[in-house]
Every structure is written in C-alpha cells, then in structure tokens.
Design a protein around this motif. Structure first.
Motif, mmCIF file in Angstrom:
data_model
loop_
_atom_site.group_PDB
_atom_site.id
_atom_site.type_symbol
_atom_site.label_atom_id
_atom_site.label_comp_id
_atom_site.label_asym_id
_atom_site.label_seq_id
_atom_site.Cartn_x
_atom_site.Cartn_y
_atom_site.Cartn_z
ATOM 1 N N PHE A 136 0.870 -1.173 0.000
ATOM 2 C CA PHE A 136 0.000 0.000 0.000
ATOM 3 C C PHE A 136 0.909 1.224 0.000
ATOM 4 C CE2 PHE A 136 -3.817 2.085 2.437
ATOM 5 C CZ PHE A 136 -3.896 3.054 1.468
ATOM 6 N N LEU A 137 0.878 1.976 -1.094
ATOM 7 C CA LEU A 137 1.722 3.153 -1.270
ATOM 8 C C LEU A 137 0.875 4.416 -1.224
ATOM 9 C CD1 LEU A 137 4.257 4.795 -2.217
ATOM 10 C CD2 LEU A 137 3.617 4.177 -4.552
ATOM 11 N N SER A 138 1.275 5.385 -0.418
ATOM 12 C CA SER A 138 0.607 6.686 -0.367
ATOM 13 C C SER A 138 1.515 7.738 -0.980
ATOM 14 C CB SER A 138 0.273 7.075 1.075
ATOM 15 O OG SER A 138 -0.774 6.287 1.592
ATOM 16 N N VAL A 139 0.955 8.517 -1.918
ATOM 17 C CA VAL A 139 1.648 9.668 -2.495
ATOM 18 C C VAL A 139 1.151 10.899 -1.747
ATOM 19 C CG1 VAL A 139 2.122 11.000 -4.574
ATOM 20 C CG2 VAL A 139 1.799 8.514 -4.728
ATOM 21 N N LEU A 140 2.039 11.505 -1.000
ATOM 22 C CA LEU A 140 1.684 12.577 -0.070
ATOM 23 C C LEU A 140 2.184 13.912 -0.601
ATOM 24 C CD1 LEU A 140 0.555 13.124 2.844
ATOM 25 C CD2 LEU A 140 2.899 12.780 3.660
ATOM 26 N N GLY A 141 1.329 14.938 -0.525
ATOM 27 C CA GLY A 141 1.769 16.255 -0.963
ATOM 28 C C GLY A 141 0.632 17.254 -0.990
ATOM 29 N N PRO A 142 0.940 18.545 -1.039
ATOM 30 C CA PRO A 142 -0.086 19.596 -1.042
ATOM 31 C C PRO A 142 -0.769 19.709 -2.397
ATOM 32 C CG PRO A 142 2.076 20.578 -1.285
ATOM 33 C CD PRO A 142 2.302 19.104 -1.059
ATOM 34 N N ASN A 143 -1.789 20.552 -2.471
ATOM 35 C CA ASN A 143 -2.471 20.819 -3.737
ATOM 36 C C ASN A 143 -1.497 21.391 -4.765
ATOM 37 O OD1 ASN A 143 -5.065 20.045 -2.890
ATOM 38 N ND2 ASN A 143 -5.474 22.058 -2.012
ATOM 39 N N GLY A 144 -1.688 20.994 -6.027
ATOM 40 C CA GLY A 144 -0.904 21.555 -7.114
ATOM 41 C C GLY A 144 0.511 21.048 -7.223
ATOM 42 N N VAL A 145 0.841 19.984 -6.465
ATOM 43 C CA VAL A 145 2.213 19.491 -6.465
ATOM 44 C C VAL A 145 2.491 18.535 -7.627
ATOM 45 C CG1 VAL A 145 1.933 17.422 -5.052
ATOM 46 C CG2 VAL A 145 4.022 18.786 -4.834
ATOM 47 N N GLY A 146 1.428 18.063 -8.304
ATOM 48 C CA GLY A 146 1.616 17.168 -9.447
ATOM 49 C C GLY A 146 1.158 15.752 -9.221
ATOM 50 N N LYS A 147 0.415 15.487 -8.141
ATOM 51 C CA LYS A 147 -0.018 14.114 -7.851
ATOM 52 C C LYS A 147 -0.959 13.577 -8.934
ATOM 53 C CE LYS A 147 -1.797 14.932 -3.762
ATOM 54 N NZ LYS A 147 -1.600 16.417 -3.715
ATOM 55 N N SER A 148 -1.950 14.380 -9.323
ATOM 56 C CA SER A 148 -2.899 13.932 -10.349
ATOM 57 C C SER A 148 -2.213 13.776 -11.702
ATOM 58 C CB SER A 148 -4.076 14.907 -10.457
ATOM 59 O OG SER A 148 -4.839 14.907 -9.264
ATOM 60 N N THR A 149 -1.299 14.687 -12.023
ATOM 61 C CA THR A 149 -0.547 14.578 -13.280
ATOM 62 C C THR A 149 0.299 13.309 -13.286
ATOM 63 O OG1 THR A 149 -0.470 16.977 -13.529
ATOM 64 C CG2 THR A 149 1.156 15.697 -14.757
ATOM 65 N N LEU A 150 0.918 12.991 -12.163
ATOM 66 C CA LEU A 150 1.704 11.767 -12.051
ATOM 67 C C LEU A 150 0.825 10.556 -12.313
ATOM 68 C CD1 LEU A 150 4.243 10.145 -11.260
ATOM 69 C CD2 LEU A 150 3.519 10.384 -8.862
ATOM 70 N N PHE A 151 -0.360 10.523 -11.729
ATOM 71 C CA PHE A 151 -1.267 9.394 -11.935
ATOM 72 C C PHE A 151 -1.676 9.272 -13.393
ATOM 73 C CE2 PHE A 151 -3.143 8.777 -7.385
ATOM 74 C CZ PHE A 151 -1.882 8.408 -6.944
ATOM 75 N N LYS A 152 -1.943 10.405 -14.052
ATOM 76 C CA LYS A 152 -2.331 10.360 -15.465
ATOM 77 C C LYS A 152 -1.198 9.821 -16.330
ATOM 78 C CE LYS A 152 -5.732 14.083 -15.133
ATOM 79 N NZ LYS A 152 -6.066 15.492 -15.478
ATOM 80 N N CYS A 153 0.044 10.143 -15.979
ATOM 81 C CA CYS A 153 1.192 9.583 -16.702
ATOM 82 C C CYS A 153 1.301 8.077 -16.452
ATOM 83 C CB CYS A 153 2.479 10.284 -16.274
ATOM 84 S SG CYS A 153 2.643 11.992 -16.844
ATOM 85 N N MET A 154 1.071 7.666 -15.205
ATOM 86 C CA MET A 154 1.127 6.248 -14.862
ATOM 87 C C MET A 154 0.052 5.442 -15.575
ATOM 88 S SD MET A 154 1.717 6.857 -10.791
ATOM 89 C CE MET A 154 0.875 5.346 -10.346
#
Length: 264
Positions: free
Chosen positions: A28-46
């Motif tokens: 179970f991996l959690s990607v932690l970070g504030p708004n606008g840090v690129g989490k959603s963009t990272l997921f879309k690339c994945m």
C-alpha cells in the motif's frame, strides 16, 4: 509497477521533475503532498492518459506505451476521488462496467461477469446495495462501488486519487481498512492523500512529492517526519509518536509552545 524518471510539462511550466519509485504487489503506497504538487498529473502519466516528456512507466517489466488499452485495463484500475454518472445506473451495473476488458466493448456481460460483480460487492460488504441507484447512495458507498468495479476488472494494480477526501470519519476509516486488506491480498494499492497521519497509519511506503520532485521516499517512519511535513505544507509542524511508535500525529509547533506556557 515501476516509474522511472518521469518528467512532464504543461507548456513552459515543469510539473514533474524526474519522479521515480516502485509499487510492488502486496504493498500500500501513499503519495503525499499539497495541492498543485503534481499528484494527479503523475497518476495520469502512470495510467497512460498523458505522455511524459521523459521517462516511462512499466508494469511487470513492460512499458505501458507498448500495452494495448484492453491489456492496460486488465493490469491497472483507476478509482477517482468522485464520480457522478449522467445516468443513475444501479450499483450492480456500475460494477459490471469493470468487466468490459474481458468481454469486449460491444458484448453484453454474461453469467460469469455477473457472478464476478456480485462476488466483488459481497467482498466489500455492499451486496445489499446491488439494485440501488448509484446516484442515490452515500459518498462512502460510491467509493466502495468503484473499488468493487476495480476488483471485478481483475486488475492487480489499484490507483486511487484522494479516495477519502470527501468522506466522513467513519467511512474514511472503513475505506482505509478495505484498501489495507486489498494490499494484504496481493494487490498493489496506490493512493494520493493530503493526510500524513493516514499515510503513516496504513501505508507500507510513502512518496512525498514537493515541487514536482521526490522529497522523500521509503517506509512511513522514514518519511513522515517533522522536516518533511513542515516542508510539504509550509508550516512549522511537530510529529508525535504514540503507542510505541505505531501511530504518529502531526500538530502545529505552536501547540507545544502554548502547552509550555500553560505549564509555566
């Protein structure tokens, strides 16, 4: 899943700057970070929804750019933060949509697919909702329905974008326990979250993302620290360990100062 040196830009603005990590089955991996840090963009690339300017994602050693859409759907499932369909499909029909990768886009689900959907609902304890309208159930029940759909999809990698963000306390705990159980059953579960306490309590690994780069990566006890959390959220934060270090609570540092003032 292996993410190698992912870089992505919207125009002249760099969003991801060399992000690398791995997610193993049973973790179970959690990607932690504030708004606008690129989490959603990272997921879309994945997920193959965006093409990175550099780097690549591999599933079981194979680059996702070499995988067909049905092959990718059999490997990875995406559970969004919220979902409001145009039509008020039943909960069962929503779960059945996860089986299209097996039966084809223009084929109707058969007995095997219906049984698989029913089993997924039973596994998550929401079989009693099967005939209810998806738009008529609670936010927590919708999230469970989307997870059931991913299970029926038979994908072994589950990617969840802030799955508990809009849930109340009870549904948030139930959802996290479900995700923890799925990881224990051999799924690779990846979620994005703003909650460092949640990331520490349930995750095997934590990826702290800041400014499009990996600020910290590793076990929760290595990543959920005063320095990392303070940097991520721009606050002076203290991380307190409870119950022999099995739980960590993040609080503003001024609370400690106020307590010292009261004591004096």
């Amino acid at each position: 899943m292996r993410v190698d040196d992912i870089r992505f830009s919207y125009g002249a603005g760099d969003v991801l700057r060399g992000v690398s990590f791995t997610a193993e089955y049973g973790e179970f991996l959690s990607v932690l970070g504030p708004n606008g840090v690129g989490k959603s963009t990272l997921f879309k690339c994945m997920l193959g929804l965006l093409t990175p300017t550099e780097g690549e994602t591999r599933i079981d050693g194979k680059p996702i750019r070499e995988m067909s859409a049905p092959e990718l759907a059999r490997s990875i499932a995406y559970i969004p933060q919220s979902h409001n369909p145009v039509f008020n499909f039943s909960v069962l029909d929503m779960v059945l949509m996860g089986t299209t990768a097996q039966v084809g886009a223009f084929s109707a689900p058969g007995k095997e697919q219906i049984e698989r959907a029913q089993q997924a609902l039973e596994r998550l304890g929401i079989a009693h909702l099967r005939d209810r309208g998806y738009g008529n159930v609670s936010g927590g029940e919708r999230q469970m329905t989307l997870i059931a759909r991913a299970i029926a999809q038979r994908a072994r990698i589950l990617v969840m974008d802030e799955p508990s963000a809009s849930l109340d306390f009870g549904n948030r705990i139930r959802l996290m326990q479900t995700m923890r159980t799925l990881a224990a059953d051999g799924y690779a579960v990846i979620q994005s979250t703003h909650d460092p306490d949640q990331a520490f309590l349930y995750s095997d690994k934590v990826l702290a993302l800041y400014g499009g780069r990996v600020l910290a990566w590793g076990r929760p006890e290595e990543t959920v620290t005063d320095e990392v959390i303070s940097t991520l959220y721009g606050l002076d934060v203290r991380v307190y360990s409870l119950h022999g270090g099995s739980v960590r609570v993040c609080l503003p540092a001024d609370i400690e100062r106020k307590e010292e003032e009261r004591s004096s």
